[in-house]
Design a protein around this motif. Structure first.
Motif: not given
Lengths: 242, 392
Positions: A84-86, A88-89, A97, A100-101, A129, A145, B6-7, B10-11, B13-15, B17-18, B207, B212, B215, B217, B231
């Protein structure tokens, strides 16, 4: 310290967990062993506060998973089935991440992430990545993590599934290290040999019930079988008869 | 507040990169829209010219039997060309779509005319052929005109006032103003802006929810010591920002393309200054919350990324439905409509662009009702994230 007291959980007509009770002590590795569909994952999900038990209770270091779920989550690190990693990170960003959470001090985060990277020896790929990671790299990053907020209790759901021999060994060493730090490690698997090699206590679950909960030697004695695999089969049969 | 940020970070930056999704989401509409408008307007201009007195060609069979009639038709800007061999061939040509309309003048046309018998001419046409309707109408009108003229001459010759044959005098008075005509076309604008806005956040919404979960996650994320409300609010906020960026890009793209659009030829003078761009952005901004929470909610229900894409594709149309309906019915802005998100923004934007006065009360109601709906949908998302079934 993880305590489970008679939890039940149904999904519609399926009664997945039927009164599971056990305790996992600090400084010990407890293996949750059972065939596929025995209710292992459901039990672990209850402990991670993802599912509410229909009956019974579970506590993480005394914090009830239902009544005080936030406190329970603070004391738990969980490595889910599949990392369950991201993708693109980078590994470092994935870990940061969660740092911080979990509310780590802003200034302490970079240092703490670096510390985890060193402990798990994942510096080689920390800034790549996660998309192209091997299974072992993913698992290690996900473990990092899970450890970021320094939880006393660690829940690992089939962590070695799909890992090659070297990666499995590395992971085992890490788990032993965590135990030596006095943590409570709860670890699910359907592979007998693995549990036998690693765990201090073994809790065999079948058909949503605890078949037997003892040390490896204790299980051999109580089932009257020398081979742990035979013992496992015998224990599962005991539940089926009951 | 910190987990939300934070969320959110992250979202974003993550997006960012897509790359592929980002290009489609943010730049698809801003590039497609001006092109679409150019095509649409050119088409509109062509149609306008069509309905004016443009020279059309009319194949005629038996032209030699009615020279006067044909001279009259030519005076009405209808060019006579030789038609097919006979009626059967004409019917075939029209049916096949080779000709829009063919006129057949029988051999006894002159005889009948001289004998005061209604002289038959045959007009071959295909009612189902909509593209030929304009030409057919022109020929019909011209024949009718000749009919009237001839009747007038006959009556005059007998000392009767031809006006007796016209008890009614029908005058067409076109009241559409240039800005009114512009409004119809520019009504499409808000549709495009809303569409761009929705597209801008769609990938992120999927995504951050279905993706999520797919994946794997989502489970570890929900096992972390933080409130689920934080969240979901962080995710919705990130979606809102992407939608706002897409909206801004689309507005700017239209602003940049506007000088190149031949709107004046249609008699349109849209008010689309930089100030209007800013006003439109502010006006549509509250709608991002509705869109983001709506998409997040829908995508959270779906089982996979694929399924989410399908459903959200349908959802793209939902906010634009009221606009389409109103555009077709050409409804005037009314107080009650201001409570309907999307529709209220559309009506106000059309007023701004066509230089009509805009009521401040309407803007306030539009923003308030839209934000209220957004808050309700966000609250539903938070509720949904407390359900176990979410894990799938």
């Amino acid at each position: 310290m993880i305590e489970v007291e008679g939890i039940h959980k149904s999904f519609g007509a399926v009664h997945a967990v039927r009164g599971v009770s056990f305790a996992a002590e600090d400084g010990r590795i407890t293996g949750l062993l059972g065939p596929n569909g025995a209710g292992k994952s459901t039990t672990l999900r209850v402990l991670c506060t993802l599912l509410k038990p229909d009956r019974g209770a579970a506590r993480i270091d005394g914090a009830d998973v239902v009544a005080d779920s936030l406190a329970a989550r603070r004391k738990i690190g969980s490595l889910p089935h599949g990392s369950g990693l991201y993708p693109r990170l980078t590994a470092r960003e994935n870990i940061a991440y969660y740092a911080r959470l979990c509310g780590l001090e802003r200034r302490a985060i970079a240092g703490r992430v670096e510390e985890i990277i060193n402990t798990l020896d994942i510096g080689d790929f920390a800034d790549r990545r996660a998309k192209g990671f091997s299974h072992g790299e993913r698992t290690k990053t996900a473990l990092g993590r899970a450890l970021i907020h320094d939880p006393q209790n660690l829940i690992l759901d089939e962590p070695t599934t799909g890992l090659d021999v070297m990666a499995t060994r590395g992971l085992r060493e890490l788990i032993v290290k965590l135990k030596a730090q006095g943590r409570c490690v709860l670890f699910s698997s359907h592979v007998m040999q693995e549990v036998a090699a690693l765990c201090d206590d073994i809790c065999i679950i079948a058909h949503g019930k605890v078949a037997i909960h003892d040390s490896a030697d204790g299980i051999r004695q109580r089932t009257g079988r020398d081979d742990l695999e035979d013992a496992f089969v015998a224990a599962v049969a005991m539940v089926e008869e009951a | 507040m910190r987990p939300v940020l934070t969320v959110f970070a992250k979202e974003v930056i993550d997006n960012l990169r897509d790359r592929r999704s980002l290009l489609t989401a943010l730049f698809g509409m801003p590039i497609a829209m001006p092109i679409f408008f150019v095509v649409l307007i050119s088409f509109q201009i062509e149609r306008n010219i069509d309905s004016a007195e443009e020279l059309i060609e009319l194949p005629v069979i038996g032209a030699e039997h009615a020279p006067n009639l044909l001279r009259y038709l030519e005076s009405r800007n209808i060019d006579i060309v030789a038609g097919p061999a006979d009626g059967a061939a004409a019917a075939e040509a029209v049916q096949a779509g080779d000709e829009d309309v063919v006129l057949l003048i029988p051999a006894d046309f002159g005889e009948e005319l001289a004998g005061m018998i209604p002289a038959t001419v045959e007009l071959y046409l295909d009612q189902a052929n909509t593209s030929g309707n304009a030409d057919i109408g022109r020929v019909r009108d011209a024949l009718f005109g000749y009919n009237q003229a001839l009747a007038g001459i006959r009556l005059s010759a007998r000392g009767v006032n031809p006006a007796l044959l016209r008890p009614l005098n029908i005058d067409h008075i076109d009241v559409s103003t240039p800005s009114g005509r512009a409004a119809i076309l520019l009504g499409m604008l808000s549709y495009f802006f809303l569409f761009a806005l929705l597209m801008g956040g769609m990938y992120l919404a999927i995504d951050a929810t279905a993706g999520e979960r797919e994946r794997g996650s989502l489970e570890p994320l929900l096992s972390l010591p933080l409130a689920r409300a934080h969240l979901i609010i962080g995710k919705i906020a990130a979606t809102c920002v992407f939608m706002a960026i897409a909206l801004a890009l689309c507005l700017l793209s239209f602003f940049a393309a506007l000088p190149f659009l031949p709107l004046e030829q249609l008699g349109m003078t849209p008010n689309f200054s930089l100030a209007v761009v800013l006003a439109a952005f502010a006006l549509l901004l509250p709608f991002t919350l509705v869109s983001a929470s709506m998409m997040t909610l829908a995508a959270s229900f779906t089982k996979s990324y694929k399924e989410a894409q399908t459903w959200l594709g349908v959802l793209l149309l939902v906010p634009t439905m009221p606009i389409l309906i109103v555009s077709i019915l050409t409804v005037q802005p009314r107080f009650e409509f201001m409570f309907i998100p999307a529709l209220s923004q559309h009506l106000i934007l059309v007023d701004i662009v066509s230089n009509e006065p805009v009521s401040a009360l309407h803007i306030a109601i539009s923003a308030t009702s839209t934000l209220t709906l957004g808050a309700i949908l966000t609250w539903l998302c938070v509720r949904l994230y407390h359900r176990e079934a979410l894990l799938g």
